[in-house]
Design an enzyme around this catalytic site. Structure first.
Site, PDB file in Angstrom:
ATOM      1  N   HIS A   1     -21.828 -28.079 -46.510  1.00 39.23           N
ATOM      2  CA  HIS A   1     -20.552 -27.507 -46.994  1.00 39.23           C
ATOM      3  C   HIS A   1     -20.110 -28.227 -48.275  1.00 39.23           C
ATOM      4  CE1 HIS A   1     -16.677 -25.244 -45.719  1.00 39.23           C
ATOM      5  NE2 HIS A   1     -16.748 -25.322 -47.040  1.00 39.23           N
TER       6      HIS A   1
ATOM      7  N   GLU B   1     -17.749 -27.933 -38.013  1.00 37.41           N
ATOM      8  CA  GLU B   1     -18.039 -28.933 -39.053  1.00 37.41           C
ATOM      9  C   GLU B   1     -17.146 -30.157 -38.906  1.00 37.41           C
ATOM     10  OE1 GLU B   1     -19.453 -25.800 -42.527  1.00 37.41           O
ATOM     11  OE2 GLU B   1     -17.403 -26.533 -42.538  1.00 37.41           O
TER      12      GLU B   1
ATOM     13  N   ARG C   1     -18.496 -19.037 -44.918  1.00 35.54           N
ATOM     14  CA  ARG C   1     -18.134 -19.795 -43.727  1.00 35.54           C
ATOM     15  C   ARG C   1     -19.155 -19.551 -42.627  1.00 35.54           C
ATOM     16  NH1 ARG C   1     -15.140 -22.361 -46.416  1.00 35.54           N
ATOM     17  NH2 ARG C   1     -12.919 -22.790 -46.117  1.00 35.54           N
TER      18      ARG C   1
HETATM   19  N1  LIG Z   1     -18.904 -23.297 -49.543  1.00 40.21           N
HETATM   20  C1  LIG Z   1     -17.881 -23.673 -50.273  1.00 40.21           C
HETATM   21  O1  LIG Z   1     -17.856 -24.775 -50.802  1.00 40.21           O
HETATM   22  C2  LIG Z   1     -16.740 -22.718 -50.500  1.00 40.21           C
HETATM   23  C3  LIG Z   1     -15.851 -22.955 -51.546  1.00 40.21           C
HETATM   24  C4  LIG Z   1     -14.825 -22.061 -51.766  1.00 40.21           C
HETATM   25  C5  LIG Z   1     -14.681 -20.958 -50.938  1.00 40.21           C
HETATM   26  N2  LIG Z   1     -15.551 -20.776 -49.918  1.00 40.21           N
HETATM   27  C6  LIG Z   1     -15.426 -19.580 -49.043  1.00 40.21           C
HETATM   28  O2  LIG Z   1     -15.639 -18.448 -49.859  1.00 40.21           O
HETATM   29  C7  LIG Z   1     -14.683 -17.448 -49.518  1.00 40.21           C
HETATM   30  C8  LIG Z   1     -14.437 -16.560 -50.732  1.00 40.21           C
HETATM   31  O3  LIG Z   1     -13.837 -17.329 -51.771  1.00 40.21           O
HETATM   32  P1  LIG Z   1     -13.217 -16.593 -53.059  1.00 40.21           P
HETATM   33  O4  LIG Z   1     -12.691 -17.668 -53.932  1.00 40.21           O
HETATM   34  O5  LIG Z   1     -14.177 -15.615 -53.609  1.00 40.21           O
HETATM   35  O6  LIG Z   1     -12.017 -15.819 -52.373  1.00 40.21           O
HETATM   36  P2  LIG Z   1     -11.300 -14.520 -52.904  1.00 40.21           P
HETATM   37  O7  LIG Z   1     -10.057 -14.396 -52.096  1.00 40.21           O
HETATM   38  O8  LIG Z   1     -11.203 -14.519 -54.389  1.00 40.21           O
HETATM   39  O9  LIG Z   1     -12.297 -13.340 -52.519  1.00 40.21           O
HETATM   40  C9  LIG Z   1     -12.577 -12.957 -51.193  1.00 40.21           C
HETATM   41  C10 LIG Z   1     -13.000 -11.509 -51.221  1.00 40.21           C
HETATM   42  O10 LIG Z   1     -13.393 -11.129 -49.905  1.00 40.21           O
HETATM   43  C11 LIG Z   1     -12.841  -9.841 -49.657  1.00 40.21           C
HETATM   44  N3  LIG Z   1     -12.733  -9.615 -48.221  1.00 40.21           N
HETATM   45  C12 LIG Z   1     -11.729  -9.931 -47.386  1.00 40.21           C
HETATM   46  N4  LIG Z   1     -11.999  -9.502 -46.150  1.00 40.21           N
HETATM   47  C13 LIG Z   1     -13.205  -8.905 -46.215  1.00 40.21           C
HETATM   48  C14 LIG Z   1     -13.996  -8.249 -45.279  1.00 40.21           C
HETATM   49  N5  LIG Z   1     -13.586  -8.083 -44.015  1.00 40.21           N
HETATM   50  N6  LIG Z   1     -15.179  -7.781 -45.689  1.00 40.21           N
HETATM   51  C15 LIG Z   1     -15.579  -7.914 -46.963  1.00 40.21           C
HETATM   52  N7  LIG Z   1     -14.852  -8.498 -47.908  1.00 40.21           N
HETATM   53  C16 LIG Z   1     -13.673  -8.987 -47.532  1.00 40.21           C
HETATM   54  C17 LIG Z   1     -11.512  -9.833 -50.365  1.00 40.21           C
HETATM   55  O11 LIG Z   1     -11.054  -8.528 -50.600  1.00 40.21           O
HETATM   56  C18 LIG Z   1     -11.885 -10.552 -51.657  1.00 40.21           C
HETATM   57  O12 LIG Z   1     -12.398  -9.649 -52.601  1.00 40.21           O
HETATM   58  C19 LIG Z   1     -13.453 -18.252 -49.060  1.00 40.21           C
HETATM   59  O13 LIG Z   1     -12.648 -17.508 -48.170  1.00 40.21           O
HETATM   60  C20 LIG Z   1     -14.059 -19.468 -48.405  1.00 40.21           C
HETATM   61  O14 LIG Z   1     -14.200 -19.250 -47.021  1.00 40.21           O
HETATM   62  C21 LIG Z   1     -16.570 -21.619 -49.684  1.00 40.21           C
HETATM   63  O1  LIG Z   2     -12.580 -22.987 -48.815  1.00 43.99           O
HETATM   64  C1  LIG Z   2     -12.877 -23.852 -49.641  1.00 43.99           C
HETATM   65  O2  LIG Z   2     -12.256 -23.984 -50.718  1.00 43.99           O
HETATM   66  C2  LIG Z   2     -14.039 -24.763 -49.365  1.00 43.99           C
HETATM   67  O3  LIG Z   2     -14.452 -24.632 -48.055  1.00 43.99           O
HETATM   68  C3  LIG Z   2     -13.784 -26.218 -49.614  1.00 43.99           C
HETATM   69  O4  LIG Z   2     -12.752 -26.703 -48.853  1.00 43.99           O
END
Ligand SMILES: NC(=O)c1ccc[n+]([C@@H]2O[C@H](COP(=O)([O-])OP(=O)(O)OC[C@H]3O[C@@H](n4cnc5c(N)ncnc54)[C@H](O)[C@@H]3O)[C@@H](O)[C@H]2O)c1
Ligand SMILES: O=C(O)[C@H](O)CO
Length: 314
Positions: free
Chosen positions: A285, A262, A233
């Site tokens: 994104h 965004e 993010r």
């Molecule tokens: N760019 C994109 O298209 C896209 C798509 C999906 C997700 N995302 C972002 O990616 C992030 C992660 O997704 P995910 O599926 O791996 O989620 P997830 O919940 O499986 O993993 C997130 C990890 O971050 C850790 N975490 C939480 N707080 C933290 C902190 N303060 N410091 C370090 N680590 C911390 C958690 O313990 C967990 O291991 C989402 O929260 C979202 O914002 C972006």
């Molecule tokens: O958090 C997510 O899953 C991505 O930002 C897409 O919405």
């Protein structure tokens, strides 16, 4: 029971919403919802479905019938989770819907930065190859990933998948301990890893704990050839400080798939900087947007709805 989907357009027009439609009789689907339309549209709703429409404390407090918020995304930073919990509203997001998509996008950005692709593409476009004395261009030092150190923040679904890809490319991978929780975490602290990272990839949620995690001070401790990739993010890094480091050659490359606001209607310094000769990539994104992943968002949301409806009504 009224359910309202506030921003169906954010999933694209090629996803099949039938798995959700079949579960709720009174489902109102809006393609887009502006901030000042949210209250009217959610009035009387038991279930709100949102991808990126903001559901803040003020809105939650104005919606006494609301019982469930389905987030059609992994990130829930558009929601006031504290306000929802205070009101006893259940929040369900989707996870692991697009692991392959986001991981491949992160790898693509890593490979492109390692190859200095933005710089060489510009050189070729500007005719530098035609003018070259030798058969190739080698003005920008590229980075071999094999043998290098990939540091990952966030060891969940996406961080773990990126780690596996990094290992496939021969990288040594370290996960950083959760900042603020180092005492209870066996993994090395982010601070101790930063100075040795060749690639730093962020996969944690945006929370008050992670906002500005990679700030000016953190950047100052990184290698000047290091690559910084943020597919999580906007705002987890201090984008202005990262851009300054890139311009001063204190950072080897910067790729972001997300900005703090965004879409960036008012612009953003990183967008302006795309016109400069920098090893910089901004993607809109869209790491998650493969058709497979977007349909899986719908299917997993339907699972969330089904589970909640069963718990609520048997
Ligand atoms: N760019 C994109 O298209 C896209 C798509 C999906 C997700 N995302 C972002 O990616 C992030 C992660 O997704 P995910 O599926 O791996 O989620 P997830 O919940 O499986 O993993 C997130 C990890 O971050 C850790 N975490 C939480 N707080 C933290 C902190 N303060 N410091 C370090 N680590 C911390 C958690 O313990 C967990 O291991 C989402 O929260 C979202 O914002 C972006
Ligand atoms: O958090 C997510 O899953 C991505 O930002 C897409 O919405």
């Amino acid at each position: 029971m009224k359910a309202v989907f506030l921003d169906a357009a954010s999933l694209g027009d090629d996803v099949d919403l039938a798995p959700i439609r079949t579960l709720v009789d009174d489902l109102v689907i809006h393609q887009l919802t502006a901030m000042d339309e949210r209250l009217d549209r959610l009035e009387g709703a038991t279930i709100a479905l949102t991808n990126k429409v903001v559901i803040d404390a003020e809105l939650i407090d104005a919606l006494p019938d609301l019982k469930l918020i389905c987030v059609l995304a992994t990130g829930t930073n558009n929601l006031d989770m504290v306000a929802a919990e205070r009101r006893g509203i259940i929040v369900r997001n989707v996870s692991a819907y697009g692991t392959a998509s986001v991981a491949q996008h992160t790898l693509m950005l890593t490979l492109a930065l390692a190859a200095r692709l933005p710089l060489y593409q510009t050189d070729v476009r500007d005719g530098a190859w035609q003018r070259s004395d030798i058969f190739c261009l080698l003005d920008h030092r590229t980075l071999q990933l094999a043998g290098k150190h990939l540091v990952i923040v966030g060891s969940g679904e996406l961080g773990s998948a990126v780690a596996r890809l990094g290992e496939t490319f021969g990288m040594r991978v370290s996960f950083a301990a959760r900042p603020g929780n180092e005492a209870n975490d066996a993994r090395p602290s982010l601070t101790s890893l930063l100075g040795d990272a060749d690639v730093l990839s962020l996969h944690c949620p945006l929370t008050e704990a992670t906002r500005g995690l990679i700030d000016r001070e953190a950047l100052a401790t990184m290698k000047k050839e290091a690559l910084l990739i943020n597919c999580a993010r906007g705002g987890i890094i201090d984008e202005d400080a990262a851009l300054a480091a890139l311009r001063d050659r204190r950072l080897g490359g910067l790729a972001v798939d997300s900005l703090p606001v965004e879409p960036p209607r008012e612009g953003h310094p990183l967008l302006d900087a795309l016109h400069e000769p920098l090893n910089l990539i901004v993607t809109p994104h869209n790491a998650w947007i493969t058709p497979e992943a977007r349909q899986r968002v719908v299917d997993l949301t339907a699972d969330n709805l089904r589970t909640w409806l069963t718990e609520e009504h048997g």
